[in-house]
Scaffold this active site. Structure first.
Site, PDB file in Angstrom:
ATOM      1  CB  SER A 125      -1.034  -0.092   1.300  1.00 15.88           C
ATOM      2  OG  SER A 125      -1.486   1.165   1.543  1.00 15.88           O
ATOM      3  CE1 TYR A 149      -3.913  -2.647   5.775  1.00 11.37           C
ATOM      4  CE2 TYR A 149      -3.191  -0.344   5.315  1.00 11.37           C
ATOM      5  CZ  TYR A 149      -3.620  -1.721   4.800  1.00 11.37           C
ATOM      6  OH  TYR A 149      -3.839  -1.807   3.494  1.00 11.37           O
ATOM      7  CE  LYS A 153      -1.499  -4.302   3.492  1.00 11.15           C
ATOM      8  NZ  LYS A 153      -1.685  -5.723   2.811  1.00 11.15           N
TER       9      LYS A 153
HETATM   10  P1  NAD Z   1     -11.022  -7.075   1.401  1.00  6.20           P
HETATM   11  O1  NAD Z   1     -11.183  -6.766   2.987  1.00  6.20           O
HETATM   12  O2  NAD Z   1     -12.195  -6.974   0.526  1.00  6.20           O
HETATM   13  O3  NAD Z   1     -10.236  -8.418   0.920  1.00  6.20           O
HETATM   14  C1  NAD Z   1      -9.200  -8.947   1.881  1.00  6.20           C
HETATM   15  C2  NAD Z   1     -10.043 -10.534   1.868  1.00  6.20           C
HETATM   16  O4  NAD Z   1      -8.935 -11.319   2.824  1.00  6.20           O
HETATM   17  C3  NAD Z   1     -11.388 -10.525   2.300  1.00  6.20           C
HETATM   18  O5  NAD Z   1     -12.029 -11.485   1.456  1.00  6.20           O
HETATM   19  C4  NAD Z   1     -10.896 -11.438   3.811  1.00  6.20           C
HETATM   20  O6  NAD Z   1     -12.240 -12.319   4.102  1.00  6.20           O
HETATM   21  C5  NAD Z   1      -9.743 -12.125   3.477  1.00  6.20           C
HETATM   22  N1  NAD Z   1      -9.002 -12.490   4.745  1.00  6.20           N
HETATM   23  C6  NAD Z   1      -8.549 -11.361   5.824  1.00  6.20           C
HETATM   24  N2  NAD Z   1      -8.014 -12.076   6.601  1.00  6.20           N
HETATM   25  C7  NAD Z   1      -7.704 -13.494   6.044  1.00  6.20           C
HETATM   26  C8  NAD Z   1      -7.102 -14.688   6.745  1.00  6.20           C
HETATM   27  N3  NAD Z   1      -6.182 -14.574   8.112  1.00  6.20           N
HETATM   28  N4  NAD Z   1      -7.278 -15.809   6.132  1.00  6.20           N
HETATM   29  C9  NAD Z   1      -7.826 -15.927   5.068  1.00  6.20           C
HETATM   30  N5  NAD Z   1      -8.308 -14.772   4.106  1.00  6.20           N
HETATM   31  C10 NAD Z   1      -8.356 -13.384   4.968  1.00  6.20           C
HETATM   32  O7  NAD Z   1      -9.842  -5.874   1.185  1.00  6.20           O
HETATM   33  P2  NAD Z   1      -9.347  -5.410  -0.324  1.00  6.20           P
HETATM   34  O8  NAD Z   1      -9.814  -3.942  -0.301  1.00  6.20           O
HETATM   35  O9  NAD Z   1      -9.822  -6.257  -1.327  1.00  6.20           O
HETATM   36  O10 NAD Z   1      -7.558  -5.385  -0.134  1.00  6.20           O
HETATM   37  C11 NAD Z   1      -7.017  -6.578  -0.419  1.00  6.20           C
HETATM   38  C12 NAD Z   1      -5.580  -6.338   0.067  1.00  6.20           C
HETATM   39  O11 NAD Z   1      -5.037  -5.142  -0.532  1.00  6.20           O
HETATM   40  C13 NAD Z   1      -5.285  -6.252   1.667  1.00  6.20           C
HETATM   41  O12 NAD Z   1      -4.170  -6.786   1.855  1.00  6.20           O
HETATM   42  C14 NAD Z   1      -5.483  -4.597   1.898  1.00  6.20           C
HETATM   43  O13 NAD Z   1      -4.640  -4.359   2.990  1.00  6.20           O
HETATM   44  C15 NAD Z   1      -4.667  -4.201   0.538  1.00  6.20           C
HETATM   45  N6  NAD Z   1      -4.688  -2.868   0.107  1.00  6.20           N
HETATM   46  C16 NAD Z   1      -6.203  -2.443   0.055  1.00  6.20           C
HETATM   47  C17 NAD Z   1      -6.465  -1.205  -0.284  1.00  6.20           C
HETATM   48  C18 NAD Z   1      -7.583  -0.615  -0.252  1.00  6.20           C
HETATM   49  O14 NAD Z   1      -7.915   0.683  -0.187  1.00  6.20           O
HETATM   50  N7  NAD Z   1      -8.699  -1.253  -0.688  1.00  6.20           N
HETATM   51  C19 NAD Z   1      -5.272  -0.218  -0.367  1.00  6.20           C
HETATM   52  C20 NAD Z   1      -3.967  -0.608  -0.507  1.00  6.20           C
HETATM   53  C21 NAD Z   1      -3.681  -1.957  -0.016  1.00  6.20           C
END
Ligand code: NAD
Ligand code: UDP
Length: 338
Positions: A125, A149, A153
């Protein structure tokens, strides 16, 4: 690179990436514990792509479950989305974040090592740049964590750098996402936060659909053209395609490499509100309130390295981000819970 394990594939970015991977011909195994998603998203992914995938409901901290997956399937690479992502919650419950995100990744990497799978694309991120001294942000800027958080990362990035140094078979691509928004143009999959959204875009969409009354804009006195915060919003389909580029690139690049995935263009909160109201043809009532602690005035990427090395660049503009978000929200007013 035929079979890919996608952790967190039922989530917002994961589900959109699964569609692009299936369209590209990859075979997929998804592992997700559904702590922040609905299995229905994966049904929709299969509907959109016209292909099937295998889903295992499990936690990435469950070593036995991962062993079973790596034994049953001949996995070539892992795309690792699974993680918790709410900044405020991470401040209140840091151990939950270190356990889920950092420990979860360590358990995953151990399973990969045991089964000799050394290719990983990791969801990092822009938060790893902390409060950047200048803009646009390049990959070689100093890194800093400004909340737990962000620290998860950063730690995971450092683990992947250390692994790359320890054994040349490890090949990791760290994708530093800026602000993912939008939805698949079919309107079948999109962002579906469990509680009241923390992020701007789903909040605006829920105001427009009538689930929330009014948007609070955090700060109107920043040193930006209209006083509201500026961010680099990127369409989730563009972001998903960045993972395809990373997967085809990974085999040619030993070690650990980081890329910004952003557009390079910043938009203010007020510009976002105006663009959404135009796309939805609905008013988005708002009020300007105090700044949110920890927010930077501006944040946008220099995406040149990803263009040069991955041959990837964002293609979809603000209008598409808004239209696609609105199609998803209006076709699924309650998200996946109909
Ligand atoms: P999201 O919460 O929609 O998706 C994350 C998925 O991981 C979910 O389906 C959740 O059920 C699953 N999950 C979480 N912990 C778990 C575990 N211990 N075991 C199995 N499954 C698990 O989030 P997203 O927006 O799709 O983000 C995906 C990734 O991208 C994350 O790592 C997030 O930190 C990163 N990210 C997101 C953003 C954003 O703004 N959406 C920005 C930068 C980075
Ligand atoms: N924001 C806002 N109201 C909200 C949510 C967000 O004004 O309800 C602003 C926030 O201050 C920032 C921008 O919208 O300037 C993007 O915030 P978001 O939480 O979506 O992403 P961040 O960049 O903080 O990761």
């Amino acid at each position: 690179m035929k079979t890919v394990l996608v952790t967190g594939g039922a989530g917002f970015i994961g589900s959109h990436t699964c569609v692009e991977l299936l369209n590209e011909g990859y075979d997929l195994v998804v592992v997700d514990n559904l702590c922040n998603s609905d299995a229905c998203a994966l049904d929709r992914v299969q509907e959109i792509s016209g292909r099937t995938l295998d889903f295992v409901r499990a936690d990435i901290r469950d070593s036995a479950a991962l062993n079973d997956i790596f034994s049953r399937y001949s996995i070539n690479a892992v795309v690792h989305f699974a993680g918790l992502k709410a900044v405020g919650e991470s401040v209140a419950e840091p151990l939950k974040y270190f356990d889920n995100n950092v420990n979860g990744t360590v358990v995953l990497l151990q399973a990969m090592q045991r089964h000799e799978v050394f290719n990983i694309v990791f969801s990092s991120s822009a938060t790893v740049y902390g409060d950047p001294a200048s803009l646009p942000i390049k990959e070689d800027f100093p890194l800093a964590a400004v909340n737990p958080y962000g620290r998860t990362k950063l730690i995971i990035e450092q683990i992947l750098f250390d692994l790359g140094k320890s054994d040349s078979r490890w090949q990791s691509v760290l994708l530093r996402y800026f602000n993912p928004v939008g939805a698949h143009p079919s309107g079948l999959i999109g962002e579906d936060p469990n509680d009241i959204p923390n992020n701007l875009m789903p909040f605006i969409a829920q105001v427009a659909i009538g689930r929330l009354q009014e948007l609070s804009i955090y700060g109107g006195d920043y040193a930006t053209p209209d006083g509201t915060g500026v961010r680099d919003y990127i369409h989730v389909v563009d972001l998903a395609k960045g993972h395809l580029a990373a997967l085809s690139h990974i085999v040619q690049t030993p070690g650990t490499v980081a890329y910004n995935l952003g557009t390079g263009q910043g938009y203010s909160v007020l510009e976002m509100v105006k663009a959404f109201a135009a796309a939805a043809d609905k008013p988005v009532p708002y009020k300007i309130v105090a700044r949110r602690p920890g927010d930077a005035a501006q944040c946008y990427a220099d995406p040149a390295l990803a263009a040069e090395k991955l041959g990837w660049r964002a293609e979809l503009g603000l209008e598409r981000m808004m239209e696609d978000t609105w199609r998803w929200q209006s076709q699924n007013p309650q998200g996946y819970r109909q």
